[in-house]
Design a protein around this motif. Structure first.
Motif, mmCIF file in Angstrom:
data_model
loop_
_atom_site.group_PDB
_atom_site.id
_atom_site.type_symbol
_atom_site.label_atom_id
_atom_site.label_comp_id
_atom_site.label_asym_id
_atom_site.label_seq_id
_atom_site.Cartn_x
_atom_site.Cartn_y
_atom_site.Cartn_z
ATOM 1 N N SER A 207 -35.092 21.045 -2.863
ATOM 2 C CA SER A 207 -33.885 21.379 -2.112
ATOM 3 C C SER A 207 -32.807 20.332 -2.310
ATOM 4 O O SER A 207 -33.089 19.135 -2.269
ATOM 5 N N ALA A 208 -31.587 20.792 -2.498
ATOM 6 C CA ALA A 208 -30.396 19.938 -2.485
ATOM 7 C C ALA A 208 -29.577 20.370 -1.283
ATOM 8 O O ALA A 208 -29.458 21.562 -0.997
ATOM 9 N N TYR A 209 -29.016 19.408 -0.563
ATOM 10 C CA TYR A 209 -28.262 19.754 0.636
ATOM 11 C C TYR A 209 -27.046 18.850 0.767
ATOM 12 O O TYR A 209 -27.028 17.715 0.301
ATOM 13 N N LEU B 263 -29.562 24.411 -0.732
ATOM 14 C CA LEU B 263 -29.952 25.253 -1.856
ATOM 15 C C LEU B 263 -31.358 24.848 -2.269
ATOM 16 O O LEU B 263 -31.603 23.681 -2.586
ATOM 17 N N SER B 264 -32.281 25.803 -2.251
ATOM 18 C CA SER B 264 -33.692 25.523 -2.531
ATOM 19 C C SER B 264 -34.204 26.364 -3.690
ATOM 20 O O SER B 264 -33.858 27.546 -3.798
ATOM 21 N N ARG C 53 -38.095 12.724 0.026
ATOM 22 C CA ARG C 53 -36.628 12.677 -0.050
ATOM 23 C C ARG C 53 -36.209 11.792 -1.205
ATOM 24 O O ARG C 53 -36.834 10.791 -1.502
ATOM 25 N N TRP C 54 -35.114 12.159 -1.846
ATOM 26 C CA TRP C 54 -34.638 11.448 -3.025
ATOM 27 C C TRP C 54 -33.936 10.150 -2.722
ATOM 28 O O TRP C 54 -33.647 9.381 -3.628
ATOM 29 N N ASP C 55 -33.633 9.864 -1.471
ATOM 30 C CA ASP C 55 -32.857 8.661 -1.179
ATOM 31 C C ASP C 55 -33.575 7.368 -1.552
ATOM 32 O O ASP C 55 -32.953 6.312 -1.630
ATOM 33 N N PHE D 3 -24.679 14.938 -3.276
ATOM 34 C CA PHE D 3 -25.574 15.695 -2.406
ATOM 35 C C PHE D 3 -26.823 14.864 -2.162
ATOM 36 O O PHE D 3 -27.062 13.873 -2.831
ATOM 37 N N ARG D 4 -27.623 15.296 -1.212
ATOM 38 C CA ARG D 4 -28.935 14.682 -0.990
ATOM 39 C C ARG D 4 -29.962 15.711 -1.452
ATOM 40 O O ARG D 4 -29.655 16.893 -1.585
#
Length: 116
Positions: free
Chosen positions: A105-107, A56-57, A21-23, A33-34
């Motif tokens: 993926s961005a969500y 979106l993947s 995860r990018w966080d 977005f995450r």
């Protein structure tokens, strides 16, 4: 400019799937977005997932077959993308037996105003 490298972040496995995860990356908190990368092992499948966010993947490496709400899986090739609507239950299959499948993926949560 910032760069983000697959595999450099903290791996938080979900079943047999590696999830980055990018966080944990610098400056990501300011994005609207995450995001994450995930790696499905050769011949493997992701655990079933369902969430309120749109997702979106993009298939970065490999060939995916995306099963949504129990329907027949849809093939998604390297470089192609798929959009999951809020609440769609999904499973991602890695069709290759010799290499992992990598997906970015961005969500995000859809705003009420976006409903038309």
């Amino acid at each position: 400019m910032r760069t983000y490298q697959l595999g450099r972040g903290e791996n938080r496995p979900v079943g047999d799937v590696d999830v980055f995860r990018w966080d944990g990356y610098e400056g990501v908190g300011a994005m609207p977005f995450r995001a994450m990368w995930y790696r499905v092992p050769a011949g493997g499948i992701s655990p079933a997932d369902q969430h309120p966010e749109l997702e979106l993947s993009i298939v970065v490496r490999g060939d995916a077959a995306v099963e949504v709400d129990g329907r027949e899986p849809v093939e998604v090739a390297t470089g192609d993308a798929f959009l999951l609507e809020s609440g769609e239950r999904h499973v991602v299959h890695n069709r290759r037996e010799s290499e992992p499948l990598v997906i970015f993926s961005a969500y995000w949560y859809q705003k009420e105003a976006d409903h038309g």
